[in-house]
Design a protein around this motif. Structure first.
Motif, PDB file in Angstrom:
ATOM      1  N   THR A  82      -0.673  -1.116  15.478  1.00 42.28           N
ATOM      2  CA  THR A  82       0.171   0.077  15.487  1.00 42.28           C
ATOM      3  C   THR A  82       1.257  -0.140  16.542  1.00 42.28           C
ATOM      4  O   THR A  82       1.058  -0.864  17.501  1.00 42.28           O
ATOM      5  CB  THR A  82      -0.651   1.319  15.861  1.00 42.28           C
ATOM      6  OG1 THR A  82      -1.335   1.069  17.095  1.00 42.28           O
ATOM      7  CG2 THR A  82      -1.672   1.648  14.784  1.00 42.28           C
ATOM      8  N   HIS A  83       2.425   0.482  16.295  1.00 40.56           N
ATOM      9  CA  HIS A  83       3.579   0.293  17.178  1.00 40.56           C
ATOM     10  C   HIS A  83       4.142   1.668  17.525  1.00 40.56           C
ATOM     11  O   HIS A  83       4.444   2.437  16.618  1.00 40.56           O
ATOM     12  CB  HIS A  83       4.682  -0.513  16.479  1.00 40.56           C
ATOM     13  CG  HIS A  83       4.225  -1.768  15.798  1.00 40.56           C
ATOM     14  ND1 HIS A  83       3.609  -1.767  14.548  1.00 40.56           N
ATOM     15  CD2 HIS A  83       4.289  -3.068  16.179  1.00 40.56           C
ATOM     16  CE1 HIS A  83       3.345  -3.008  14.192  1.00 40.56           C
ATOM     17  NE2 HIS A  83       3.731  -3.827  15.170  1.00 40.56           N
TER      18      HIS A  83
ATOM     19  N   PRO B 176      -0.835   9.316   4.017  1.00 42.58           N
ATOM     20  CA  PRO B 176      -1.804  10.041   4.844  1.00 42.58           C
ATOM     21  C   PRO B 176      -1.433  10.164   6.313  1.00 42.58           C
ATOM     22  O   PRO B 176      -0.737   9.314   6.863  1.00 42.58           O
ATOM     23  CB  PRO B 176      -3.086   9.218   4.672  1.00 42.58           C
ATOM     24  CG  PRO B 176      -2.628   7.857   4.343  1.00 42.58           C
ATOM     25  CD  PRO B 176      -1.344   8.015   3.564  1.00 42.58           C
TER      26      PRO B 176
ATOM     27  N   ALA C  11      -8.046   8.844  12.173  1.00 45.41           N
ATOM     28  CA  ALA C  11      -8.448   8.647  10.765  1.00 45.41           C
ATOM     29  C   ALA C  11      -9.376   7.442  10.614  1.00 45.41           C
ATOM     30  O   ALA C  11     -10.214   7.416   9.714  1.00 45.41           O
ATOM     31  CB  ALA C  11      -7.220   8.473   9.879  1.00 45.41           C
TER      32      ALA C  11
ATOM     33  N   ALA D 256      -2.325  10.064  10.199  1.00 45.19           N
ATOM     34  CA  ALA D 256      -3.247   9.283  11.036  1.00 45.19           C
ATOM     35  C   ALA D 256      -4.178  10.171  11.858  1.00 45.19           C
ATOM     36  O   ALA D 256      -5.179   9.701  12.382  1.00 45.19           O
ATOM     37  CB  ALA D 256      -2.448   8.373  11.965  1.00 45.19           C
TER      38      ALA D 256
ATOM     39  N   PHE E  56     -13.059  -4.503  -1.582  1.00 42.17           N
ATOM     40  CA  PHE E  56     -11.633  -4.394  -1.247  1.00 42.17           C
ATOM     41  C   PHE E  56     -10.785  -4.933  -2.399  1.00 42.17           C
ATOM     42  O   PHE E  56      -9.796  -4.304  -2.795  1.00 42.17           O
ATOM     43  CB  PHE E  56     -11.304  -5.164   0.042  1.00 42.17           C
ATOM     44  CG  PHE E  56      -9.859  -5.005   0.450  1.00 42.17           C
ATOM     45  CD1 PHE E  56      -8.884  -5.863  -0.046  1.00 42.17           C
ATOM     46  CD2 PHE E  56      -9.474  -3.976   1.286  1.00 42.17           C
ATOM     47  CE1 PHE E  56      -7.538  -5.683   0.295  1.00 42.17           C
ATOM     48  CE2 PHE E  56      -8.134  -3.800   1.637  1.00 42.17           C
ATOM     49  CZ  PHE E  56      -7.172  -4.656   1.139  1.00 42.17           C
TER      50      PHE E  56
ATOM     51  N   LEU F 269     -10.811   0.052   1.570  1.00 42.68           N
ATOM     52  CA  LEU F 269      -9.350  -0.036   1.745  1.00 42.68           C
ATOM     53  C   LEU F 269      -8.965   0.054   3.218  1.00 42.68           C
ATOM     54  O   LEU F 269      -8.087  -0.661   3.693  1.00 42.68           O
ATOM     55  CB  LEU F 269      -8.647   1.058   0.935  1.00 42.68           C
ATOM     56  CG  LEU F 269      -8.578   0.826  -0.578  1.00 42.68           C
ATOM     57  CD1 LEU F 269      -8.081   2.081  -1.282  1.00 42.68           C
ATOM     58  CD2 LEU F 269      -7.682  -0.363  -0.918  1.00 42.68           C
TER      59      LEU F 269
ATOM     60  N   TYR G  99      -7.745  10.938  -0.649  1.00 38.26           N
ATOM     61  CA  TYR G  99      -7.899   9.847  -1.616  1.00 38.26           C
ATOM     62  C   TYR G  99      -8.365  10.319  -2.988  1.00 38.26           C
ATOM     63  O   TYR G  99      -8.286   9.604  -3.974  1.00 38.26           O
ATOM     64  CB  TYR G  99      -8.800   8.740  -1.041  1.00 38.26           C
ATOM     65  CG  TYR G  99      -8.010   7.803  -0.162  1.00 38.26           C
ATOM     66  CD1 TYR G  99      -8.054   7.900   1.227  1.00 38.26           C
ATOM     67  CD2 TYR G  99      -7.159   6.856  -0.717  1.00 38.26           C
ATOM     68  CE1 TYR G  99      -7.290   7.075   2.020  1.00 38.26           C
ATOM     69  CE2 TYR G  99      -6.379   6.024   0.072  1.00 38.26           C
ATOM     70  CZ  TYR G  99      -6.452   6.136   1.432  1.00 38.26           C
ATOM     71  OH  TYR G  99      -5.684   5.317   2.229  1.00 38.26           O
TER      72      TYR G  99
ATOM     73  N   TRP H 138       0.854  -1.206   0.000  1.00 37.44           N
ATOM     74  CA  TRP H 138       0.000   0.000   0.000  1.00 37.44           C
ATOM     75  C   TRP H 138       0.885   1.251   0.000  1.00 37.44           C
ATOM     76  O   TRP H 138       0.657   2.194  -0.763  1.00 37.44           O
ATOM     77  CB  TRP H 138      -0.967  -0.050   1.175  1.00 37.44           C
ATOM     78  CG  TRP H 138      -1.176   1.133   2.041  1.00 37.44           C
ATOM     79  CD1 TRP H 138      -0.926   1.203   3.379  1.00 37.44           C
ATOM     80  CD2 TRP H 138      -1.714   2.420   1.682  1.00 37.44           C
ATOM     81  NE1 TRP H 138      -1.270   2.453   3.862  1.00 37.44           N
ATOM     82  CE2 TRP H 138      -1.749   3.219   2.841  1.00 37.44           C
ATOM     83  CE3 TRP H 138      -2.165   2.972   0.481  1.00 37.44           C
ATOM     84  CZ2 TRP H 138      -2.214   4.538   2.853  1.00 37.44           C
ATOM     85  CZ3 TRP H 138      -2.623   4.293   0.478  1.00 37.44           C
ATOM     86  CH2 TRP H 138      -2.643   5.055   1.661  1.00 37.44           C
TER      87      TRP H 138
HETATM   88  C1  HEM Z   1      -6.256   7.243   6.029  1.00 37.27           C
HETATM   89  C2  HEM Z   1      -5.462   6.256   5.568  1.00 37.27           C
HETATM   90  C3  HEM Z   1      -4.507   5.492   6.458  1.00 37.27           C
HETATM   91  C4  HEM Z   1      -3.808   5.919   7.563  1.00 37.27           C
HETATM   92  C5  HEM Z   1      -3.783   7.313   8.204  1.00 37.27           C
HETATM   93  C6  HEM Z   1      -3.058   4.758   8.046  1.00 37.27           C
HETATM   94  C7  HEM Z   1      -2.214   4.773   9.170  1.00 37.27           C
HETATM   95  C8  HEM Z   1      -1.604   3.660   9.707  1.00 37.27           C
HETATM   96  C9  HEM Z   1      -0.749   3.681  10.877  1.00 37.27           C
HETATM   97  C10 HEM Z   1      -0.364   4.923  11.681  1.00 37.27           C
HETATM   98  C11 HEM Z   1      -0.360   2.394  11.111  1.00 37.27           C
HETATM   99  C12 HEM Z   1       0.552   1.897  12.231  1.00 37.27           C
HETATM  100  C13 HEM Z   1       1.967   1.654  11.698  1.00 37.27           C
HETATM  101  C14 HEM Z   1       2.852   1.123  12.814  1.00 37.27           C
HETATM  102  O1  HEM Z   1       2.851   1.775  13.889  1.00 37.27           O
HETATM  103  O2  HEM Z   1       3.515   0.069  12.633  1.00 37.27           O
HETATM  104  C15 HEM Z   1      -0.978   1.566  10.102  1.00 37.27           C
HETATM  105  C16 HEM Z   1      -0.826   0.198  10.031  1.00 37.27           C
HETATM  106  C17 HEM Z   1      -1.346  -0.588   9.018  1.00 37.27           C
HETATM  107  N1  HEM Z   1      -1.990  -0.126   7.880  1.00 37.27           N
HETATM  108 FE1  HEM Z   1      -2.719   1.752   7.617  1.00 37.27          FE
HETATM  109  N2  HEM Z   1      -3.308   3.663   7.258  1.00 37.27           N
HETATM  110  C18 HEM Z   1      -4.168   4.072   6.264  1.00 37.27           C
HETATM  111  C19 HEM Z   1      -4.639   3.288   5.209  1.00 37.27           C
HETATM  112  C20 HEM Z   1      -4.279   1.975   4.999  1.00 37.27           C
HETATM  113  C21 HEM Z   1      -4.599   1.215   3.789  1.00 37.27           C
HETATM  114  C22 HEM Z   1      -5.344   1.800   2.578  1.00 37.27           C
HETATM  115  C23 HEM Z   1      -4.101  -0.045   3.957  1.00 37.27           C
HETATM  116  C24 HEM Z   1      -4.117  -1.236   3.031  1.00 37.27           C
HETATM  117  C25 HEM Z   1      -5.020  -1.415   2.064  1.00 37.27           C
HETATM  118  C26 HEM Z   1      -3.468  -0.078   5.285  1.00 37.27           C
HETATM  119  C27 HEM Z   1      -2.887  -1.190   5.842  1.00 37.27           C
HETATM  120  C28 HEM Z   1      -2.262  -1.214   7.088  1.00 37.27           C
HETATM  121  C29 HEM Z   1      -1.820  -2.439   7.758  1.00 37.27           C
HETATM  122  C30 HEM Z   1      -1.976  -3.871   7.237  1.00 37.27           C
HETATM  123  C31 HEM Z   1      -1.241  -2.043   8.970  1.00 37.27           C
HETATM  124  C32 HEM Z   1      -0.622  -2.943  10.051  1.00 37.27           C
HETATM  125  C33 HEM Z   1       0.873  -3.038   9.825  1.00 37.27           C
HETATM  126  C34 HEM Z   1       1.575  -3.890  10.870  1.00 37.27           C
HETATM  127  O3  HEM Z   1       0.885  -4.585  11.672  1.00 37.27           O
HETATM  128  O4  HEM Z   1       2.842  -3.883  10.879  1.00 37.27           O
HETATM  129  N3  HEM Z   1      -3.590   1.169   5.885  1.00 37.27           N
HETATM  130  N4  HEM Z   1      -1.735   2.358   9.256  1.00 37.27           N
END
Ligand code: HEM
Ligand SMILES: Nc1c([N+](=O)[O-])cnc2ccccc12
Length: 287
Positions: free
Chosen positions: A175-176, A140, A229, A142, A257, A166, A153, A46
């Motif tokens: 989140t970490h 983006p 978000a 958070a 999706f 999505l 988007y 992504w």
């Molecule tokens: C407004 C849009 C989005 C924001 C602000 C956002 C923000 C975040 C943040 C802050 C994390 C935590 C990262 C960490 O601390 O390791 C995260 C994790 C994640 N995001 Fe998003 N995200 C967005 C959209 C998406 C989209 C579109 C996808 C996939 C289609 C996605 C898939 C993931 C996944 C799978 C994780 C977990 C990663 C892990 O466990 O290491 N996110 N996202």
């Protein structure tokens, strides 16, 4: 400029890459307290695609520029190096695959091996030079609210229904603090694709609190968390309607999706007729 896909390999060659990634995913299951590498590989796919800017067709998955320092060290990409390292042995085993194809194929493999929807995928991304690496800051924030998320988007041609679908990927992983300054969910982080995220949004009792990193996040008494978000999806009436539909109908969520993720990883790329769409078989389907 326009990116025209070029591909000399056959679909069965890419199924071999899929199988190598899927086998390694199964073997290395202890990563991140036994969540495994699925979620971080999905986030990598992504993030390499989410830099796309429709105005000048810059960024996006085509050039595989995540491999260059500027993009890899984007603060938004903190933690994704774990996914990159996981893929280094795959890159060695299949040196002919482009970086853009590898990162997006790994995301597709992660989704399908976590029992998610089938994601149609096409090969042909071509490595670009370092000067074409997009600047930091295209992913983006958070802390964004619904207006921010909707406008963000639009830059990638996504409508409300695609955006809500999505974000359903946030049913996976966690989140970490060390990556993003947010933490959790605790114990409830999953590695099985589902519409749980939408049910959490609607059914949990949320408390808006300042976390240990000084950022505001939503926590529930059952140990779930949401980013600002995330919560935007139930604070906006148009998004909320879609959240309720996906909370009730997992098939509708999976369907939307699958289409939106293919669009995300193919944004900005022209695929000639000779490059066919592949729908990979999961390991289970081949045993
Ligand atoms: C407004 C849009 C989005 C924001 C602000 C956002 C923000 C975040 C943040 C802050 C994390 C935590 C990262 C960490 O601390 O390791 C995260 C994790 C994640 N995001 Fe998003 N995200 C967005 C959209 C998406 C989209 C579109 C996808 C996939 C289609 C996605 C898939 C993931 C996944 C799978 C994780 C977990 C990663 C892990 O466990 O290491 N996110 N996202
Ligand atoms: N598991 C997650 C949830 N959740 O409800 O389980 C919510 N938001 C998330 C945001 C980023 C990464 C994982 C999330």
């Amino acid at each position: 400029g326009l990116h025209i896909a070029e591909c000399q390999k056959k679909p069965e060659d890419y199924q071999k890459v899929y199988n190598a990634i899927a086998t390694k995913l199964r073997d290395e299951d202890e990563y991140d307290n036994y969540i495994g590498y699925g979620p971080v590989l999905l986030r990598l796919a992504w993030h390499v695609s989410g830099t796309f800017e429709k105005k000048d067709n810059s960024g996006g998955s085509f050039g595989g520029t995540y491999r260059f320092k500027k993009e890899m060290e984007d603060p938004s990409n903190k933690g994704l190096q774990n996914g990159f390292k996981f893929l280094s042995s795959i890159q060695e085993q299949f040196p002919w695959i482009s970086h853009g194809d590898l990162y997006t194929l790994a995301g597709v493999t992660a989704i399908q091996e976590m029992q998610g929807p089938k994601i149609p995928w096409r090969a042909g991304r071509v490595d670009q030079t370092e000067d074409l690496t997009p600047d930091n800051g295209r992913l983006p924030d958070a802390k964004g609210d619904a207006t921010y998320v909707r406008n963000f988007y639009k830059r990638m041609n996504f409508e409300d229904r695609e955006v809500v679908a999505l974000l359903g990927a946030h049913s996976l992983g966690k989140t970490h603090y060390e990556n993003s300054g947010f933490e959790g969910p605790w114990g409830a982080a999953t590695n099985v694709f589902s519409n749980e995220y939408f049910n959490n949004l609607i059914n949990e009792k949320w408390e808006f609190v300042k976390n240990e990193a000084g950022n505001m996040q939503y926590n529930s008494d059952k140990g779930f968390m949401m980013l600002p978000a995330d919560m935007a999806l139930v604070q906006d009436p148009k998004y909320l309607k879609i959240v309720k539909e996906f909370a009730k109908d997992q098939d509708a969520f999976f369907n939307e999706f699958g289409k939106a993720f293919t669009k995300l990883i193919e944004n900005g790329i022209e695929f000639p007729k000779n490059i066919k769409t592949t729908v990979f078989k999961t390991l289970d389907e081949q045993e």
